[in-house]
Motif scaffolding. Structure first.
Motif, mmCIF file in Angstrom:
data_model
loop_
_atom_site.group_PDB
_atom_site.id
_atom_site.type_symbol
_atom_site.label_atom_id
_atom_site.label_comp_id
_atom_site.label_asym_id
_atom_site.label_seq_id
_atom_site.Cartn_x
_atom_site.Cartn_y
_atom_site.Cartn_z
ATOM 1 N N GLY A 11 0.838 -1.190 0.000
ATOM 2 C CA GLY A 11 0.000 0.000 0.000
ATOM 3 C C GLY A 11 0.871 1.235 0.000
ATOM 4 N N PRO A 12 0.375 2.325 -0.544
ATOM 5 C CA PRO A 12 1.172 3.552 -0.578
ATOM 6 C C PRO A 12 1.288 4.193 0.804
ATOM 7 N N VAL A 13 2.442 4.806 1.037
ATOM 8 C CA VAL A 13 2.736 5.458 2.311
ATOM 9 C C VAL A 13 3.151 6.894 2.016
ATOM 10 N N LYS A 14 2.625 7.835 2.779
ATOM 11 C CA LYS A 14 3.016 9.234 2.582
ATOM 12 C C LYS A 14 4.528 9.379 2.715
ATOM 13 N N TYR A 15 5.110 10.132 1.808
ATOM 14 C CA TYR A 15 6.554 10.357 1.842
ATOM 15 C C TYR A 15 6.982 10.967 3.173
ATOM 16 N N SER A 16 6.136 11.800 3.747
ATOM 17 C CA SER A 16 6.470 12.434 5.028
ATOM 18 C C SER A 16 6.661 11.404 6.137
ATOM 19 N N SER A 17 6.035 10.232 6.034
ATOM 20 C CA SER A 17 6.219 9.169 7.028
ATOM 21 C C SER A 17 7.618 8.573 6.926
ATOM 22 N N ILE A 18 8.122 8.511 5.721
ATOM 23 C CA ILE A 18 9.452 7.951 5.487
ATOM 24 C C ILE A 18 10.529 8.973 5.822
ATOM 25 N N SER A 19 10.277 10.232 5.470
ATOM 26 C CA SER A 19 11.268 11.292 5.700
ATOM 27 C C SER A 19 11.145 11.899 7.099
ATOM 28 N N HIS A 20 10.204 11.401 7.888
ATOM 29 C CA HIS A 20 9.970 11.851 9.264
ATOM 30 C C HIS A 20 9.615 13.328 9.330
ATOM 31 N N GLY A 21 8.782 13.761 8.395
ATOM 32 C CA GLY A 21 8.290 15.135 8.384
ATOM 33 C C GLY A 21 8.048 15.602 6.966
ATOM 34 N N GLU A 22 7.205 16.634 6.844
ATOM 35 C CA GLU A 22 6.900 17.168 5.517
ATOM 36 C C GLU A 22 8.151 17.784 4.897
ATOM 37 N N GLY B 4 7.517 20.578 -1.357
ATOM 38 C CA GLY B 4 7.419 20.053 -2.715
ATOM 39 C C GLY B 4 7.027 18.586 -2.786
ATOM 40 N N TYR B 5 7.036 17.891 -1.652
ATOM 41 C CA TYR B 5 6.723 16.463 -1.608
ATOM 42 C C TYR B 5 5.426 16.168 -0.851
ATOM 43 N N GLU B 6 4.631 17.193 -0.589
ATOM 44 C CA GLU B 6 3.445 17.047 0.258
ATOM 45 C C GLU B 6 2.448 16.007 -0.245
ATOM 46 N N GLY B 7 2.304 15.840 -1.534
ATOM 47 C CA GLY B 7 1.325 14.902 -2.073
ATOM 48 C C GLY B 7 1.897 13.581 -2.537
ATOM 49 N N MET B 8 3.100 13.262 -2.110
ATOM 50 C CA MET B 8 3.764 12.039 -2.573
ATOM 51 C C MET B 8 3.408 10.837 -1.699
ATOM 52 N N TYR B 9 3.071 9.719 -2.389
ATOM 53 C CA TYR B 9 2.777 8.456 -1.721
ATOM 54 C C TYR B 9 3.690 7.383 -2.300
ATOM 55 N N SER C 93 18.579 0.225 -2.853
ATOM 56 C CA SER C 93 19.480 1.333 -2.544
ATOM 57 C C SER C 93 18.669 2.547 -2.141
ATOM 58 N N ASP C 94 18.777 3.647 -2.829
ATOM 59 C CA ASP C 94 18.149 4.880 -2.344
ATOM 60 C C ASP C 94 17.058 5.426 -3.258
ATOM 61 N N VAL C 95 16.454 4.591 -4.071
ATOM 62 C CA VAL C 95 15.430 5.062 -4.999
ATOM 63 C C VAL C 95 14.050 4.609 -4.526
ATOM 64 N N LEU C 96 13.120 5.552 -4.510
ATOM 65 C CA LEU C 96 11.732 5.272 -4.172
ATOM 66 C C LEU C 96 10.864 5.659 -5.360
ATOM 67 N N TYR C 97 9.769 4.939 -5.534
ATOM 68 C CA TYR C 97 8.784 5.259 -6.560
ATOM 69 C C TYR C 97 7.513 5.658 -5.845
ATOM 70 N N ALA C 98 6.942 6.772 -6.279
ATOM 71 C CA ALA C 98 5.788 7.319 -5.572
ATOM 72 C C ALA C 98 4.755 7.850 -6.560
#
Length: 149
Positions: free
Chosen positions: A71-82, A85-90, A97-102
């Motif tokens: 399931g999609p997870v808000k990027y802010s949950s992964i980055s531990h805060g808003e 420019g990434y507010e609507g990313m899931y 490695s270090d690549v995420l798809y959202a």
């Protein structure tokens, strides 16, 4: 879902490869469970082909180069805060490695690649089905290369 036969064939080729070490294939069709981390106002925009993919093909690690979340997870949950420019990313997938798809819910649910190395994100596709087909072809190419070498 568009290209479902080709997608199924690619997944089967990847998961049946001699050197396959992933844990891919658990399916989930409970939309409420899938969208547990999606804000209520955003839920209506989640691509239907994404939900079909999880129900028909599943989630998990296909390869070190690609895994799909349940399931999609808000990027802010992964980055531990808003992050500006990434507010609507899931985030719905990534690699080891270090690549995420959202999904970018503020941009028609386009698929983006977020890389800490590149320091930003890039739109990869305007629809999930095309993204998955391209990504699976890429992973299959890696699997074939490993088998040959």
């Amino acid at each position: 879902m568009r290209n479902s036969v080709e997608i199924r064939n690619l997944i089967e080729a990847i998961t049946s490869a001699e050197l396959y070490e992933g844990d891919y294939g658990d399916c989930i069709s409970n939309v409420d469970a899938i969208l547990n981390d999606v804000v209520d106002t955003d839920r209506k925009g989640v691509p239907s082909d994404y939900l079909e993919f999880l129900a028909d093909f599943g989630f998990g690690e296909l390869d070190a180069a690609f895994y799909v979340e349940d399931g999609p997870v808000k990027y802010s949950s992964i980055s531990h805060g808003e992050v500006n420019g990434y507010e609507g990313m899931y985030v719905f997938a990534g690699n080891s490695s270090d690549v995420l798809y959202a999904f970018d819910s503020k941009n028609g649910w386009a698929v983006v690649e977020i890389s800490s190395e590149a320091g930003g994100f890039e739109v990869l596709s305007v629809d999930f089905s095309s993204f998955m087909l391209d990504k699976l072809k890429y992973v299959k190419g890696l699997v074939d290369w490993r088998a040959d070498n």
